[in-house]
Design an enzyme around this catalytic site. Structure first.
Site, PDB file in Angstrom:
ATOM      1  N   VAL A 174       0.712  -1.048  -0.198  1.00 17.75           N
ATOM      2  CA  VAL A 174       0.088  -0.048  -0.146  1.00 17.75           C
ATOM      3  C   VAL A 174       0.754   1.230   0.004  1.00 17.75           C
ATOM      4  O   VAL A 174       0.369   2.346   0.167  1.00 17.75           O
ATOM      5  CB  VAL A 174      -0.834   0.172   1.240  1.00 17.75           C
ATOM      6  CG1 VAL A 174      -1.676  -1.104   1.184  1.00 17.75           C
ATOM      7  CG2 VAL A 174      -0.440   0.161   2.489  1.00 17.75           C
ATOM      8  N   GLU A 175       2.231   1.138  -0.047  1.00 21.88           N
ATOM      9  CA  GLU A 175       3.006   2.318  -0.067  1.00 21.88           C
ATOM     10  C   GLU A 175       3.623   2.265  -1.555  1.00 21.88           C
ATOM     11  O   GLU A 175       2.960   2.985  -2.593  1.00 21.88           O
ATOM     12  CB  GLU A 175       4.040   2.449   1.051  1.00 21.88           C
ATOM     13  CG  GLU A 175       3.274   2.163   2.468  1.00 21.88           C
ATOM     14  CD  GLU A 175       4.278   2.263   3.552  1.00 21.88           C
ATOM     15  OE1 GLU A 175       5.266   3.136   3.501  1.00 21.88           O
ATOM     16  OE2 GLU A 175       3.953   1.751   4.575  1.00 21.88           O
ATOM     17  N   MET A 176       4.851   1.950  -1.605  1.00 25.62           N
ATOM     18  CA  MET A 176       5.578   2.096  -3.080  1.00 25.62           C
ATOM     19  C   MET A 176       5.513   0.856  -3.727  1.00 25.62           C
ATOM     20  O   MET A 176       5.609   0.691  -5.006  1.00 25.62           O
ATOM     21  CB  MET A 176       6.997   2.397  -2.632  1.00 25.62           C
ATOM     22  CG  MET A 176       7.317   3.639  -1.727  1.00 25.62           C
ATOM     23  SD  MET A 176       8.744   4.028  -1.437  1.00 25.62           S
ATOM     24  CE  MET A 176       9.615   4.647  -2.854  1.00 25.62           C
TER      25      MET A 176
END
Lengths: 344, 344
Positions: free
Chosen positions: A125-127
């Protein structure tokens, strides 16, 4: 890296608040690990990587996307937005002065900035990169990076996930904000802080905030790297209206790392440095203003309902911890002529 | 702003290619509109706004998110990702040297950089602000901006949507990349271009690319501001395998602006400046490499199937149009202590 340190329990610290031992200016340099020495070239490389969205799977998110060094070092959102519009689970902490912290992340699950840097790149859910090998391959396909890695780390084939993290961490160790009004006051410039801020400084000692928010970073006493200073939050949960209003107990904190019952709702004590700039507050990002955050902390950690005058004084004191942000040059990112790396 | 200019039809230009009139170095300064004079303070303000994600509804997207001046001035993605993970409809053009273009956007729907800057802020799939008034109110709530606007524009209450756009446009007029190998060659440094690039330069004249890709920006002959230089794409659509492979005709281009039949599939002629860095290509962003883009253009615009050696020569020539990117300082964005503007 090991340092001699003295351990005081929060309660012992609380008993000693009349000594004002809690207040120290920010040291000029954070600890530098012996296995990742600083160099100008490494910091420059780390700065490029920090701003490079190609470290995310679709080329839309860089470290700076959520830890914006042009501002507060966070993103001033409740939770961050990663690749594909996905939302994170906790508020993004500031990168400024994170080099002084002995553990990283809200739950202290990374011992060093190097370890921390490896997390978001692979977090879906980030990079959202699928693996460390994918991240390495991405960076390795950019010739201007290959040259720099080999020069900085002094060997061929130096583009490794470990070295990516080392370069980013070296850059982050330059993200220091000295000379806040508080620091200038501590060094003898008595006019640097307002009367209200000085009243607030006395209040945070008197009521016991500095039992935890001590040390130069106001994030706890000095600890060896990798050993965290945690506190339960909220301590006073019963009949505390803020618990449900701001969802303070939905997330079990450090328990999620250790699965030990005693770690339920334990959190790393957060720095007060530049806290005025990092709204919204708490791991939830659910409290939009600093004055409300002060009320929540007093009620939840000390069982106190503060007078509004005390809240304002404490907010004035916390604003005196906003430092000077170093001027930086904008990185120029190495390019890949004739092709893109992030076509979907 | 009006300038005397001479109009040549593409075919007339084609007939004149032996004169090499098409090749000019990049002028040192782009045109500056009389109603938006440049100043250092305005450029600094515009740079801050350009990097400020608070111009988007949820604080996640800035101008630089899709037009990254640390790199190619685009985002090197097929289409950009805006607020909430929403995708745009067309590939993001580069901001570098856009100040030389007489119209903005793929379909030329903005006459000036000022007009252009107002589009993405309010586009629901880009920055998603609900209205110009909302954008003004957001910026007006940041005290450090209010001071700067009033100083730069010389009046109280200067935070207006028009002035936000003016400041951003002033910054964009500094985003110029001089001294490409081609420019140095044109100024007499005969070793600046390789033999292969020089062969490619002859080829693009000979086969007729420079019928459209002429002028200092290689985006058409000089036009008065607001008047576009358009071309149909693809011209040779019949039996052209690239049309379906790369979805070249799904979007009707300028027809979407004018609703005139004659504008179907007309597009602003794109600059060749730094084109080697702006993959993927075309309004679709569907072509990942420059060599394939050259093949597609030759087939679609000139009815030619090039030899691979000619493709490589042209790619070498286009790489000689990559300029020098000016070193910039990183902006420091004015903060809003004790509160956030983008809590959801």
């Amino acid at each position: 890296m090991k340092k001699i340190f003295f351990w005081f329990s929060p309660l012992a610290l609380l008993a000693m608040t009349s000594l004002s031992y809690a207040f120290e200016p920010l040291p000029a340099m954070p600890p530098i690990p012996t296995d990742n020495p600083m160099s100008e070239a490494k910091v420059s490389l780390g700065r490029q990587l920090y701003f490079d969205k190609r470290l995310s799977v679709d080329g839309t998110i860089s470290c700076n996307s959520c830890h914006n060094v042009m501002g507060s070092g966070s993103d001033n959102r409740p939770v961050s937005v990663g690749v594909g519009g996905k939302k994170g689970g906790r508020n993004a902490p500031t990168v400024w002065n994170s080099a002084y912290l002995s553990v990283q992340f809200w739950d202290g699950r990374a011992a060093t900035l190097e370890d921390q840097a490896k997390g978001p790149v692979l977090n879906p859910v980030e990079m959202g990169m699928h693996s460390a090998a994918d991240a390495e391959a991405r960076i390795r396909s950019i010739p201007g990076y290959v040259t720099q890695f080999n020069e900085v780390f002094g060997a061929a084939n130096s583009v490794t996930y470990d070295n990516i993290a080392k370069a980013i961490a070296a850059y982050e160790r330059t993200l220091i904000t000295p000379n806040s009004p508080f620091d200038r006051y501590q060094k003898g410039e008595k006019s640097a802080m307002s009367e209200q801020a000085l009243r607030g400084m006395k209040t945070v000692e008197k009521i016991g905030c500095t039992a935890c928010h001590t040390g130069p970073d106001f994030a706890g006493p000095e600890m060896p790297a990798g050993q965290g200073f945690y506190q339960k939050f909220p301590i006073y949960a019963a009949n505390n209206p803020y618990v449900s209003k701001y969802h303070l107990m939905d997330d079990e904190g450090r328990y999620g790392v250790t699965h030990e019952e005693s770690d339920k709702h334990l959190w790393r004590v957060q720095t007060w440095r530049n806290v005025a700039l990092t709204a919204p507050y708490f791991h939830t990002g659910s409290v939009a203003t600093l004055d409300e955050a002060v009320r929540v902390m007093a009620r939840s950690q000390l069982g106190l309902t503060l007078k509004e005058g005390d809240v304002a004084d404490i907010v004035a004191f916390l604003n005196s911890l906003t430092g000077e942000f170093p001027v930086q040059s904008m990185p120029r990112l190495p390019q890949t002529p004739n092709r893109t790396l992030t076509a979907e």
